[in-house]
Design an enzyme around this catalytic site. Structure first.
Site, PDB file in Angstrom:
ATOM      1  N   SER A  24     -13.021  50.426  13.324  1.00  0.00           N
ATOM      2  CA  SER A  24     -13.953  49.339  13.078  1.00  0.00           C
ATOM      3  C   SER A  24     -15.237  49.627  13.843  1.00  0.00           C
ATOM      4  CB  SER A  24     -13.359  48.000  13.538  1.00  0.00           C
ATOM      5  OG  SER A  24     -14.213  46.937  13.193  1.00  0.00           O
ATOM      6  N   ARG A  70      -2.327  43.683  22.632  1.00  0.00           N
ATOM      7  CA  ARG A  70      -2.645  42.541  21.780  1.00  0.00           C
ATOM      8  C   ARG A  70      -1.362  41.827  21.384  1.00  0.00           C
ATOM      9  NH1 ARG A  70      -7.439  44.972  17.866  1.00  0.00           N
ATOM     10  NH2 ARG A  70      -8.881  45.472  19.557  1.00  0.00           N
ATOM     11  N   ARG A 116      -1.412  54.187  15.568  1.00  0.00           N
ATOM     12  CA  ARG A 116      -1.650  53.923  14.141  1.00  0.00           C
ATOM     13  C   ARG A 116      -2.116  55.174  13.406  1.00  0.00           C
ATOM     14  NH1 ARG A 116      -4.830  48.710  11.746  1.00  0.00           N
ATOM     15  NH2 ARG A 116      -3.100  47.693  12.855  1.00  0.00           N
ATOM     16  N   GLU A 158      -6.530  50.100   7.613  1.00  0.00           N
ATOM     17  CA  GLU A 158      -7.625  50.122   8.588  1.00  0.00           C
ATOM     18  C   GLU A 158      -7.237  50.928   9.826  1.00  0.00           C
ATOM     19  OE1 GLU A 158      -9.769  47.281  11.848  1.00  0.00           O
ATOM     20  OE2 GLU A 158      -8.830  46.290  10.138  1.00  0.00           O
ATOM     21  N   ARG A 205       1.343  47.964  13.309  1.00  0.00           N
ATOM     22  CA  ARG A 205       0.886  46.812  14.090  1.00  0.00           C
ATOM     23  C   ARG A 205       1.812  46.630  15.293  1.00  0.00           C
ATOM     24  NH1 ARG A 205      -2.666  43.241  12.110  1.00  0.00           N
ATOM     25  NH2 ARG A 205      -2.170  43.848   9.955  1.00  0.00           N
TER      26      ARG A 205
END
Length: 430
Positions: A353, A261, A392, A350, A276
């Site tokens: 999801s 990403r 993460r 987070e 990130r």
């Protein structure tokens, strides 16, 4: 993608959701375009029918020797051909505009989705576990990674630029261990594992709802209609694109893959550490069900529970959030985020999801099933969830399990994937 007839009957609702999700599209203009498209389509079809009828009449007139009549009819056909060319060009333009605009129309949201502008308006549904109260000066995951030789960020930046890293030694083992733990759990629970392509077409990204609105988040392969996938959800869903699927029981697929990403829009945020990054790995679970809202809701709870169970196996405190309208993507009908406690941030971050898309994604990808009740083809419901994303997850894993002497306890669930290792010890020079 929503059914146009449904949009027409619920135009205000769709416009309201568009506004709440921050998508700039006029539902009224879309429906006006659709009306114009239908009008031109009808006129085009009538003219084609008339042309065919005139062609038959010309043939009959020639057979009967009525040359003057045939010539008159030929003039009409010529005039119709000119008009038909104009209409077909107009229709092509309208079809292109209609398709482009249809890709901006968002999915509606569930009745229990909170209304809000950003993640600050997400609602806590439940909190599991208590954040640890350290009685010694704690270290963050970067310090722990350096202390144990697990992470090398400077060399990652040297090699690939910002938001890059190397994992080393036991860092690699942990990275792979959490993935294998997640994959084994999903296989045990009826998921079929797939090794998936990481390079996908534009069509595959559109099919899954990541394009056009998320195009700036993806890496494009120059001079090709190819992109690096940001999640294995894309190849997993496209596995059944254009097919009629047997959903007598929900289809459950999983994949462990590298993801990419660009993180456009995140400039200046979370630039240090592993929170990130541009390249990461993820175990993704997707499900395809019949178009039964109660069933897909049940499966949403199931795949969310899978992620929660994994966090409990890792002995990490977390909370489950109901995601509000302003923090949801275009394609999502209902979404939960799972946030794990990260001591160095002094907050939950987070890590997972979980989404139910109803038939929005299946309409784009043309994934259907035959309804046993009436034999008609219907669009499926699709769902997805992150079972685990790493590196993460290494942030809370390292930080929550650190000890005063700098060692890190490995949760029992991971030890068989770590060659039986129970603790990462600090080896000080003699």
């Amino acid at each position: 993608m929503l059914d146009v007839r449904w949009i027409r009957a619920h135009a205000d609702e769709v416009q309201g959701v568009s506004d709440q999700k921050g998508i700039r599209v006029s539902v009224r203009e879309f429906l006006e375009l659709e009306e114009e498209r239908r009008r031109v389509m009808q006129e085009t079809e009538l003219l084609r029918s008339r042309r065919n009828e005139l062609s038959v009449r010309i043939g009959e007139a020639i057979k009967l020797g009525q040359n003057q009549t045939a010539d008159s009819l030929k003039e009409l056909v010529k005039e119709d051909r000119i008009r038909l060319d104009q209409l077909e060009a107009q229709l092509n333009g309208l079809n292109e505009r209609f398709y482009t605009m249809s890709l901006l129309i968002p999915n509606i949201v569930s009745a229990d989705t909170p209304v809000g502008l950003s993640d600050a308006d997400n609602v806590v549904l439940r909190t599991i576990g208590e954040p640890r109260d350290f009685d010694f000066p704690m270290k963050d995951h970067v310090e722990l990674g350096q202390l144990h030789g697990l992470i090398d960020i400077p060399r990652g930046v040297k090699t690939s630029g910002s938001r890059s890293y190397y994992l080393k030694g036991a860092g690699v083992l942990l990275h792979r261990a959490v993935q294998q733990l997640a994959l084994d759990m999903l296989i045990e629970r009826g998921f079929t594992p797939l090794e998936v392509p990481l390079i996908v077409t534009t069509e595959a990204m559109v099919n899954t709802g990541y394009f056009p609105l998320g195009q700036d988040q993806s890496y494009h392969i120059e001079d090709e209609d190819k992109w690096l996938a940001g999640t294995s959800e894309v190849p997993l869903i496209n596995y059944y694109a254009g097919e009629i699927v047997d959903v007598a029981a929900p289809v459950r697929l999983a994949a462990a893959s590298t993801c990419f990403r660009s993180e456009v829009g995140s400039a200046g945020r979370d630039v240090s550490g592993l929170y990130r990054v541009h390249q990461f790995s993820k175990v993704e679970q997707i499900a395809i069900t019949a178009a039964d809202p109660d069933l897909s809701e049940q499966v949403l709870q199931e795949i969310t529970r899978n992620a929660e169970d994994l966090l409990q196996m890792l002995e990490l405190p977390y909370r489950v959030m109901a995601v509000c309208t302003g923090d949801m993507s275009q394609k999502t009908y209902k979404q939960y985020d799972i946030e794990t406690w990260m001591p160095s941030r002094g907050a939950y971050g987070e890590t997972h999801s979980s989404s139910n898309l109803h038939d929005f994604q299946a309409r784009r990808a043309n994934i259907r099933y035959k309804d046993p009740a009436d034999g008609k083809l219907k669009f499926c419901h699709t769902l997805n969830n992150t079972a685990v994303a790493t590196p993460r997850i290494l942030i809370p894993l390292l930080e929550n399990h650190q000890q005063e002497d700098g060692s890190i306890t490995i949760p029992p669930a991971l030890r068989k994937y770590m060659n039986g290792m129970e603790v990462l010890k600090v080896h000080l020079p003699e």
